[in-house]
Design an enzyme around this catalytic site. Structure first.
Site, PDB file in Angstrom:
ATOM      1  NE  ARG A  18      -3.434   2.224   2.955  1.00  0.00           N
ATOM      2  CZ  ARG A  18      -4.587   2.693   2.514  1.00  0.00           C
ATOM      3  NH1 ARG A  18      -5.246   2.022   1.603  1.00  0.00           N
ATOM      4  NH2 ARG A  18      -5.083   3.830   2.976  1.00  0.00           N
ATOM      5  CB  ILE A  22      -6.307   5.811  -1.305  1.00  0.00           C
ATOM      6  CG1 ILE A  22      -6.115   4.281  -1.307  1.00  0.00           C
ATOM      7  CG2 ILE A  22      -5.558   6.463  -0.166  1.00  0.00           C
ATOM      8  CD1 ILE A  22      -4.665   3.842  -1.481  1.00  0.00           C
ATOM      9  CB  SER A  23     -10.979   2.889   0.394  1.00  0.00           C
ATOM     10  OG  SER A  23     -11.962   3.381  -0.478  1.00  0.00           O
ATOM     11  CB  ALA A  24      -9.854   2.859   5.567  1.00  0.00           C
TER      12      ALA A  24
END
Length: 230
Positions: A41, A65-67
Protein backbone atom coordinates in the site's frame (compact mmCIF):
# COMPACT_ATOMS: atom_id res chain seq x y z
CA UNK A 1 -16.56 -0.89 9.89
CA UNK A 2 -15.86 2.81 10.26
CA UNK A 3 -13.91 2.52 13.50
CA UNK A 4 -10.13 2.70 13.38
CA UNK A 5 -8.54 -0.66 14.00
CA UNK A 6 -5.49 0.94 15.51
CA UNK A 7 -4.18 4.42 16.10
CA UNK A 8 -0.97 5.53 17.78
CA UNK A 9 0.63 2.11 17.48
CA UNK A 10 0.19 1.85 13.70
CA UNK A 11 2.92 -0.19 12.09
CA UNK A 12 4.90 1.16 9.17
CA UNK A 13 5.08 -2.28 7.63
CA UNK A 14 2.63 -3.55 5.04
CA UNK A 15 2.77 -7.11 6.38
CA UNK A 16 1.91 -5.94 9.89
CA UNK A 17 -1.08 -4.03 8.49
CA UNK A 18 -2.35 -7.22 6.85
CA UNK A 19 -1.78 -9.23 10.04
CA UNK A 20 -3.76 -6.65 12.00
CA UNK A 21 -6.64 -6.91 9.54
CA UNK A 22 -6.53 -10.69 9.95
CA UNK A 23 -6.54 -10.34 13.73
CA UNK A 24 -9.71 -8.29 13.56
CA UNK A 25 -11.19 -10.82 11.10
CA UNK A 26 -11.60 -8.25 8.34
CA UNK A 27 -9.36 -10.48 6.23
CA UNK A 28 -10.64 -14.04 6.48
CA UNK A 29 -9.13 -15.78 3.45
CA UNK A 30 -5.51 -16.66 2.85
CA UNK A 31 -5.79 -15.45 -0.77
CA UNK A 32 -6.80 -11.91 0.20
CA UNK A 33 -4.02 -11.81 2.80
CA UNK A 34 -1.49 -13.03 0.24
CA UNK A 35 -2.49 -10.40 -2.33
CA UNK A 36 -2.55 -7.51 0.17
CA UNK A 37 0.90 -8.52 1.38
CA UNK A 38 2.19 -8.65 -2.20
CA UNK A 39 0.79 -5.23 -3.19
CA UNK A 40 2.48 -2.74 -0.87
CA UNK A 41 0.00 0.00 0.00
CA UNK A 42 2.95 2.33 0.61
CA UNK A 43 3.51 2.53 -3.15
CA UNK A 44 0.00 3.94 -3.68
CA UNK A 45 -0.25 6.65 -1.02
CA UNK A 46 1.01 10.20 -1.60
CA UNK A 47 4.35 11.15 -0.02
CA UNK A 48 4.08 12.28 3.56
CA UNK A 49 0.96 10.21 4.30
CA UNK A 50 0.85 7.22 6.65
CA UNK A 51 0.12 4.38 4.21
CA UNK A 52 -0.53 1.66 6.78
CA UNK A 53 -2.86 3.65 9.02
CA UNK A 54 -6.45 2.42 8.83
CA UNK A 55 -8.01 5.54 7.41
CA UNK A 56 -8.99 6.92 4.00
CA UNK A 57 -6.49 9.47 2.71
CA UNK A 58 -6.73 12.33 0.20
CA UNK A 59 -4.95 11.73 -3.11
CA UNK A 60 -5.75 15.10 -4.72
CA UNK A 61 -8.55 16.22 -7.05
CA UNK A 62 -11.13 15.77 -4.25
CA UNK A 63 -10.54 12.01 -4.35
CA UNK A 64 -9.38 9.59 -1.67
CA UNK A 65 -7.81 6.16 -1.30
CA UNK A 66 -10.07 4.02 0.89
CA UNK A 67 -9.01 2.75 4.30
CA UNK A 68 -7.24 -0.63 4.32
CA UNK A 69 -10.18 -2.33 6.05
CA UNK A 70 -12.50 -1.25 3.22
CA UNK A 71 -10.13 -2.59 0.58
CA UNK A 72 -9.90 -5.85 2.50
CA UNK A 73 -13.69 -6.06 2.87
CA UNK A 74 -14.25 -5.52 -0.86
CA UNK A 75 -11.63 -8.12 -1.77
CA UNK A 76 -13.30 -10.60 0.57
CA UNK A 77 -16.72 -9.91 -0.96
CA UNK A 78 -15.39 -10.32 -4.50
CA UNK A 79 -12.81 -13.06 -4.10
CA UNK A 80 -14.97 -15.85 -5.57
CA UNK A 81 -15.39 -13.66 -8.65
CA UNK A 82 -11.67 -12.88 -8.90
CA UNK A 83 -10.48 -16.38 -9.65
CA UNK A 84 -7.68 -17.02 -12.17
CA UNK A 85 -8.78 -16.23 -15.71
CA UNK A 86 -11.75 -14.05 -14.72
CA UNK A 87 -12.46 -10.43 -15.71
CA UNK A 88 -12.76 -7.49 -13.32
CA UNK A 89 -13.62 -3.81 -13.63
CA UNK A 90 -12.51 -1.22 -11.07
CA UNK A 91 -14.57 1.98 -11.35
CA UNK A 92 -12.90 5.07 -9.90
CA UNK A 93 -9.56 3.30 -9.80
CA UNK A 94 -7.80 6.28 -8.19
CA UNK A 95 -4.28 5.35 -7.12
CA UNK A 96 -4.54 1.92 -8.77
CA UNK A 97 -4.13 0.00 -5.51
CA UNK A 98 -7.21 -2.19 -5.65
CA UNK A 99 -6.87 -2.57 -9.42
CA UNK A 100 -3.41 -4.05 -8.83
CA UNK A 101 -4.82 -6.40 -6.18
CA UNK A 102 -7.46 -7.57 -8.65
CA UNK A 103 -4.77 -8.25 -11.25
CA UNK A 104 -2.85 -10.55 -8.92
CA UNK A 105 -6.03 -12.43 -8.06
CA UNK A 106 -7.18 -13.10 -11.65
CA UNK A 107 -3.62 -13.70 -12.84
CA UNK A 108 -2.05 -13.16 -16.27
CA UNK A 109 -4.78 -15.17 -18.03
CA UNK A 110 -7.48 -12.91 -16.58
CA UNK A 111 -8.24 -9.30 -17.48
CA UNK A 112 -8.52 -6.26 -15.21
CA UNK A 113 -9.62 -2.79 -16.28
CA UNK A 114 -9.47 0.35 -14.16
CA UNK A 115 -11.42 3.45 -15.20
CA UNK A 116 -10.82 6.90 -13.74
CA UNK A 117 -11.94 10.27 -15.14
CA UNK A 118 -9.09 12.38 -13.74
CA UNK A 119 -6.20 12.10 -16.25
CA UNK A 120 -3.56 12.99 -13.65
CA UNK A 121 -4.71 10.14 -11.41
CA UNK A 122 -4.62 7.72 -14.34
CA UNK A 123 -1.03 8.74 -15.09
CA UNK A 124 0.10 8.49 -11.46
CA UNK A 125 -1.72 5.18 -10.90
CA UNK A 126 0.12 3.64 -13.85
CA UNK A 127 3.42 4.79 -12.32
CA UNK A 128 2.38 3.31 -8.97
CA UNK A 129 1.52 -0.04 -10.53
CA UNK A 130 4.85 -0.11 -12.40
CA UNK A 131 6.58 -0.22 -8.99
CA UNK A 132 4.35 -2.99 -7.66
CA UNK A 133 4.02 -6.75 -7.95
CA UNK A 134 1.34 -6.19 -10.63
CA UNK A 135 3.82 -4.54 -13.03
CA UNK A 136 4.17 -7.64 -15.26
CA UNK A 137 0.43 -7.60 -15.94
CA UNK A 138 0.54 -3.93 -16.82
CA UNK A 139 3.33 -4.75 -19.25
CA UNK A 140 1.58 -7.71 -20.88
CA UNK A 141 -1.73 -5.87 -21.20
CA UNK A 142 -3.83 -8.06 -18.90
CA UNK A 143 -4.13 -4.99 -16.64
CA UNK A 144 -4.96 -1.56 -18.05
CA UNK A 145 -6.13 1.82 -16.72
CA UNK A 146 -8.25 4.14 -18.86
CA UNK A 147 -9.53 7.72 -18.72
CA UNK A 148 -13.31 7.37 -18.75
CA UNK A 149 -16.51 8.20 -16.90
CA UNK A 150 -16.87 5.29 -14.50
CA UNK A 151 -20.65 5.57 -14.49
CA UNK A 152 -20.52 4.20 -18.03
CA UNK A 153 -18.15 1.38 -17.12
CA UNK A 154 -15.90 0.00 -19.86
CA UNK A 155 -18.15 -1.86 -22.32
CA UNK A 156 -15.33 -2.86 -24.67
CA UNK A 157 -14.29 -5.74 -22.40
CA UNK A 158 -17.62 -6.58 -20.79
CA UNK A 159 -19.05 -8.71 -19.33
CA UNK A 160 -17.17 -8.77 -16.01
CA UNK A 161 -17.16 -11.42 -13.31
CA UNK A 162 -16.42 -8.73 -10.71
CA UNK A 163 -17.09 -4.99 -10.63
CA UNK A 164 -15.91 -2.72 -7.83
CA UNK A 165 -16.98 0.91 -7.55
CA UNK A 166 -14.82 3.15 -5.39
CA UNK A 167 -17.20 6.12 -5.03
CA UNK A 168 -20.80 6.46 -3.90
CA UNK A 169 -23.47 6.62 -6.60
CA UNK A 170 -26.92 8.10 -5.89
CA UNK A 171 -28.27 4.92 -7.51
CA UNK A 172 -26.69 1.88 -9.18
CA UNK A 173 -25.76 2.84 -12.77
CA UNK A 174 -27.68 0.79 -15.32
CA UNK A 175 -24.58 0.49 -17.52
CA UNK A 176 -22.69 -1.30 -14.74
CA UNK A 177 -25.49 -3.80 -14.16
CA UNK A 178 -25.56 -4.48 -17.91
CA UNK A 179 -21.80 -5.07 -17.94
CA UNK A 180 -21.96 -7.57 -15.06
CA UNK A 181 -21.70 -11.15 -16.25
CA UNK A 182 -24.43 -13.65 -15.30
CA UNK A 183 -23.04 -15.28 -12.15
CA UNK A 184 -20.99 -12.14 -11.44
CA UNK A 185 -20.94 -9.74 -8.50
CA UNK A 186 -20.65 -5.98 -8.09
CA UNK A 187 -19.77 -4.14 -4.89
CA UNK A 188 -20.85 -0.49 -4.91
CA UNK A 189 -21.49 2.20 -2.29
CA UNK A 190 -24.88 3.83 -2.87
CA UNK A 191 -26.38 6.93 -1.31
CA UNK A 192 -25.76 10.62 -0.72
CA UNK A 193 -25.87 11.72 2.93
CA UNK A 194 -26.40 8.14 4.12
CA UNK A 195 -24.55 5.45 2.19
CA UNK A 196 -24.62 1.66 2.16
CA UNK A 197 -22.18 -0.73 0.56
CA UNK A 198 -24.39 -2.85 -1.67
CA UNK A 199 -23.63 -6.30 -3.01
CA UNK A 200 -25.21 -6.85 -6.43
CA UNK A 201 -25.39 -10.44 -7.70
CA UNK A 202 -26.53 -11.24 -11.22
CA UNK A 203 -28.01 -14.71 -11.52
CA UNK A 204 -27.49 -16.98 -14.49
CA UNK A 205 -30.93 -16.06 -15.84
CA UNK A 206 -29.97 -12.36 -15.81
CA UNK A 207 -32.07 -11.41 -12.79
CA UNK A 208 -30.40 -9.29 -10.12
CA UNK A 209 -30.42 -9.45 -6.32
CA UNK A 210 -29.15 -6.61 -4.13
CA UNK A 211 -28.32 -6.62 -0.43
CA UNK A 212 -26.81 -4.12 1.98
CA UNK A 213 -23.47 -5.12 3.48
CA UNK A 214 -22.61 -2.20 5.76
CA UNK A 215 -22.93 1.55 6.22
CA UNK A 216 -20.04 3.43 4.60
CA UNK A 217 -18.79 6.89 3.71
CA UNK A 218 -17.27 7.45 0.26
CA UNK A 219 -16.70 10.45 -1.96
CA UNK A 220 -19.47 10.79 -4.58
CA UNK A 221 -19.45 9.09 -7.97
CA UNK A 222 -20.07 12.09 -10.18
CA UNK A 223 -18.84 13.91 -13.26
CA UNK A 224 -15.24 15.05 -13.60
CA UNK A 225 -16.24 18.72 -13.41
CA UNK A 226 -18.41 18.24 -10.33
CA UNK A 227 -15.63 16.34 -8.59
CA UNK A 228 -13.05 19.02 -9.32
CA UNK A 229 -15.44 21.68 -8.01
CA UNK A 230 -15.70 19.67 -4.80
Amino acid sequence: MEHQLWSSGASDKNKAMVEQLQRYKIIKSSKVAEVMEAIDRGLFVPPGASPYFDSPMPIGYNATISAPHMHASCLELLQEHLQPGMRALDVGSGTGYLTACFALMVGPHGRVVGVEHIPQLVASSIENIKKSAAAPQLNDGSLSIHIADGREGWPELAPYDAIHVGAAAPHIPKALIEQLKPGGRMVIPVGTTMQDLKVVDKKQDGSVSIRDETAVRYVPLTSKDAQLRG
